[in-house]
Design an enzyme around this catalytic site. Structure first.
Site, PDB file in Angstrom:
ATOM      1  N   ARG A 110       0.348  -1.270  -0.566  1.00 46.24           N
ATOM      2  CA  ARG A 110       0.301  -0.165   0.386  1.00 46.24           C
ATOM      3  C   ARG A 110       0.893   1.755   0.165  1.00 46.24           C
ATOM      4  O   ARG A 110       1.272   1.397   0.742  1.00 46.24           O
ATOM      5  CB  ARG A 110      -0.535  -0.148   1.184  1.00 46.24           C
ATOM      6  CG  ARG A 110      -1.513  -1.268   1.024  1.00 46.24           C
ATOM      7  CD  ARG A 110      -2.603  -0.826   1.928  1.00 46.24           C
ATOM      8  NE  ARG A 110      -3.509  -2.556   1.343  1.00 46.24           N
ATOM      9  CZ  ARG A 110      -5.108  -1.882   1.762  1.00 46.24           C
ATOM     10  NH1 ARG A 110      -5.659  -0.567   1.883  1.00 46.24           N
ATOM     11  NH2 ARG A 110      -5.814  -3.144   0.943  1.00 46.24           N
TER      12      ARG A 110
ATOM     13  N   HIS B 211     -22.241   3.462   2.312  1.00 50.18           N
ATOM     14  CA  HIS B 211     -22.796   4.817   0.545  1.00 50.18           C
ATOM     15  C   HIS B 211     -23.721   5.268  -0.228  1.00 50.18           C
ATOM     16  O   HIS B 211     -23.776   5.924  -1.149  1.00 50.18           O
ATOM     17  CB  HIS B 211     -21.674   3.929  -0.267  1.00 50.18           C
ATOM     18  CG  HIS B 211     -20.439   3.724   0.446  1.00 50.18           C
ATOM     19  ND1 HIS B 211     -18.807   3.996  -0.130  1.00 50.18           N
ATOM     20  CD2 HIS B 211     -19.580   2.710   1.164  1.00 50.18           C
ATOM     21  CE1 HIS B 211     -17.679   3.836   0.481  1.00 50.18           C
ATOM     22  NE2 HIS B 211     -18.096   3.185   1.533  1.00 50.18           N
TER      23      HIS B 211
ATOM     24  N   THR C  49     -22.362   7.040   7.637  1.00 53.25           N
ATOM     25  CA  THR C  49     -21.023   7.271   8.741  1.00 53.25           C
ATOM     26  C   THR C  49     -21.593   8.699   8.248  1.00 53.25           C
ATOM     27  O   THR C  49     -22.480   9.510   6.914  1.00 53.25           O
ATOM     28  CB  THR C  49     -19.962   7.370   7.526  1.00 53.25           C
ATOM     29  OG1 THR C  49     -18.707   7.543   7.838  1.00 53.25           O
ATOM     30  CG2 THR C  49     -19.966   7.519   5.971  1.00 53.25           C
TER      31      THR C  49
ATOM     32  N   LYS D 196     -18.835  10.370   4.454  1.00 52.59           N
ATOM     33  CA  LYS D 196     -18.903  10.224   2.996  1.00 52.59           C
ATOM     34  C   LYS D 196     -19.553  11.048   2.255  1.00 52.59           C
ATOM     35  O   LYS D 196     -19.462  12.300   2.020  1.00 52.59           O
ATOM     36  CB  LYS D 196     -18.810   8.642   2.861  1.00 52.59           C
ATOM     37  CG  LYS D 196     -17.656   7.324   3.333  1.00 52.59           C
ATOM     38  CD  LYS D 196     -18.172   6.695   2.892  1.00 52.59           C
ATOM     39  CE  LYS D 196     -17.141   5.651   3.626  1.00 52.59           C
ATOM     40  NZ  LYS D 196     -16.069   5.383   2.968  1.00 52.59           N
TER      41      LYS D 196
ATOM     42  N   THR E 192     -14.231   4.933  24.970  1.00 46.98           N
ATOM     43  CA  THR E 192     -12.934   5.681  23.845  1.00 46.98           C
ATOM     44  C   THR E 192     -13.936   7.519  24.228  1.00 46.98           C
ATOM     45  O   THR E 192     -14.628   7.735  24.174  1.00 46.98           O
ATOM     46  CB  THR E 192     -13.604   5.617  22.270  1.00 46.98           C
ATOM     47  OG1 THR E 192     -12.669   6.438  21.194  1.00 46.98           O
ATOM     48  CG2 THR E 192     -14.395   5.478  21.582  1.00 46.98           C
ATOM     49  N   THR E 193     -12.803   7.960  23.950  1.00 43.46           N
ATOM     50  CA  THR E 193     -13.201   9.861  23.221  1.00 43.46           C
ATOM     51  C   THR E 193     -14.007   9.859  22.255  1.00 43.46           C
ATOM     52  O   THR E 193     -14.007   9.473  21.603  1.00 43.46           O
ATOM     53  CB  THR E 193     -11.601  10.754  23.153  1.00 43.46           C
ATOM     54  OG1 THR E 193     -10.929  10.382  24.368  1.00 43.46           O
ATOM     55  CG2 THR E 193     -11.680  11.824  23.659  1.00 43.46           C
TER      56      THR E 193
END
Ligand code: PMP
Length: 416
Positions: free
Chosen positions: A26, A226, A254, A257, A286-287
């Site tokens: 990658r 998506h 999300t 996107k 988690t923060t």
């Protein structure tokens, strides 16, 4: 211990050699977005330089509508930083819940016509944490997972110890039904699938999948990552477009996107969301998202819900691009979505074409290679957006025609 230290480092070297040999190494291309010139970026790669003084036109971004550079969205982030500072200051439980978080969760629930919503630090985490939590909640869960589900869903399903997973063939309702029918009647069941599949650009039949799930007493979990912002009268995704959002138990999305910012979420019933809030490790420990990100996402979701012109323009541009590809004889995968994959079929060639697009033409298109797609189906994945002009399209199509050597195709067609 050899000079390289722990045996793990030796393992890494060997594994990386293998990865390189298979054309899977990658390489990232540093690109700086121009906030007032989307989809133009400045190239900052010291190795692969585009032609002197040329900006790069990006054709593979997932900020499909350019919301990440929308002035109102950026201003919302700046105002929130001025008012609340740069970070959230804690987990949601420990002083990290601002009124903006609650406002955005309510906005997302309303977007999908659900009772409640919950924010996560990314779409990946929302899938992983929600699926793992649901599938470990009661004994004996069986998750029916589409073969092409995203890695984040697979991570959640695989991480749910004590549950089992049945993979059904991609978008194959007959296979799903056979597998649902064969499962123990009383086991708690969940069908996990996506609306728009990002690599092939195909779209699932949400109504039919939900009807099958109902028939066999299964819940449904739909990833609209998506699709949110892009489909439906208010950008509520394919489930909104098809008028079936109320038939899906859990809709995940999300903010990174179609909404162009950052973060992930799930929406569903009050009980589900309240349970995830209290039990999902990836939510609790988690923060939380910084207020600036939440404020920007909130501004973006509200704009996208209200103004349909961006999605209309995007689909018009997608069709204009396909027409140009067709006219030039450049092969592309015809999809029912906004995603335009250009088949190449070989990892090295795919990487090489992408490199030449950048270095010779100042055009950026990501090569999609194995394991993201099966070997032999390597491709460039293009996502035309509302801001790709006719001139940009002409340039991309001409470059592709040259690099893919479509004159060969043309001769074959002419001879046939
Ligand atoms: N689901 C799907 C189908 C995706 O393609 C992705 C990211 N590419 C995610 C979830 C994760 O979303 P995010 O980028 O917000 O973490």
């Amino acid at each position: 211990m050899d000079a390289g230290g722990h045996p793990f480092y030796r393992f890494c070297r060997t594994a990386l050699e293998d990865i390189r040999r298979q054309g899977r190494y990658r390489q990232f291309t540093p690109l700086a977005r121009q906030a007032d010139n989307y989809p133009l970026y400045d190239q900052a790669d010291p190795v692969v330089q585009p032609p002197e003084g040329r900006e790069v036109v990006v054709w593979s971004a997932n900020d499909y509508l350019g919301m990440g550079v929308d002035p109102a969205v950026a201003e919302a982030a700046i105002a929130a930083i001025r008012a609340h500072g740069a970070g959230a200051g804690g987990t949601r439980n420990i002083a990290g819940t601002s009124p903006l978080h609650a406002e955005l969760e309510a906005e997302l629930a309303s977007l999908h016509g659900k009772e409640a919503g919950l924010l996560f630090v990314s779409g990946y985490v929302s899938n992983q944490a929600s699926l793992q939590t649901i599938l470990t909640s009661m004994p004996g869960w069986i998750c029916f997972s589409d073969r092409q589900n995203h890695a984040s869903m697979i991570a959640g399903i695989k991480g749910a110890r004590g549950s089992s997973c049945v993979i059904f063939e991609h978008n194959d309702l007959a296979d799903l039904e056979a597998k649902l029918a064969a499962a123990p009647k009383d086991a708690p069941k969940l069908v996990a699938f996506e609306s728009v599949y990002s690599m092939d650009g195909d779209i699932s039949d949400i109504a039919a999948t939900c009807a099958l799930a109902r028939k066999y007493g299964a819940m449904t979990y739909l990833d609209e990552v998506h699709a949110v912002g892009l489909y439906g009268a208010q950008g509520g995704g394919v489930s909104e477009r098809d008028g079936v959002a109320d038939q899906v138990d859990i809709i995940e999305g999300t903010l990174a996107k179609g909404f162009g910012v950052h973060g992930g979420y799930v929406t569903g019933s009050v009980e589900l969301i309240d349970y995830l809030r209290c039990a999902a490790s990836g939510f609790i420990f988690t923060t939380s998202l910084p207020p600036s990100v939440v404020a920007a996402a909130l501004a973006s979701v509200r704009l996208v819900r209200k103004d349909g012109w961006r999605r209309e323009k995007m689909f018009e541009r997608v069709e204009a691009f396909r027409a140009r590809l067709r006219a030039a004889g450049v092969p592309f995968m015809q999809t029912p979505s906004h995603i335009v994959p250009i088949p190449v079929g070989d990892a090295d060639r795919c990487t090489e074409i992408s490199r030449r697009l950048l270095s010779e033409y100042g055009l950026y298109a990501t090569p999609i290679n194995y394991p993201t797609v099966p070997r032999g189906t390597e491709r460039l994945r293009l996502t035309p957006g509302p801001f790709h002009t006719d001139a940009m399209m002409d340039e991309m199509v001409a470059a592709l025609a040259t690099l893919l050597d479509v004159s060969v195709n043309r001769k074959v067609h002419a001879a046939a």
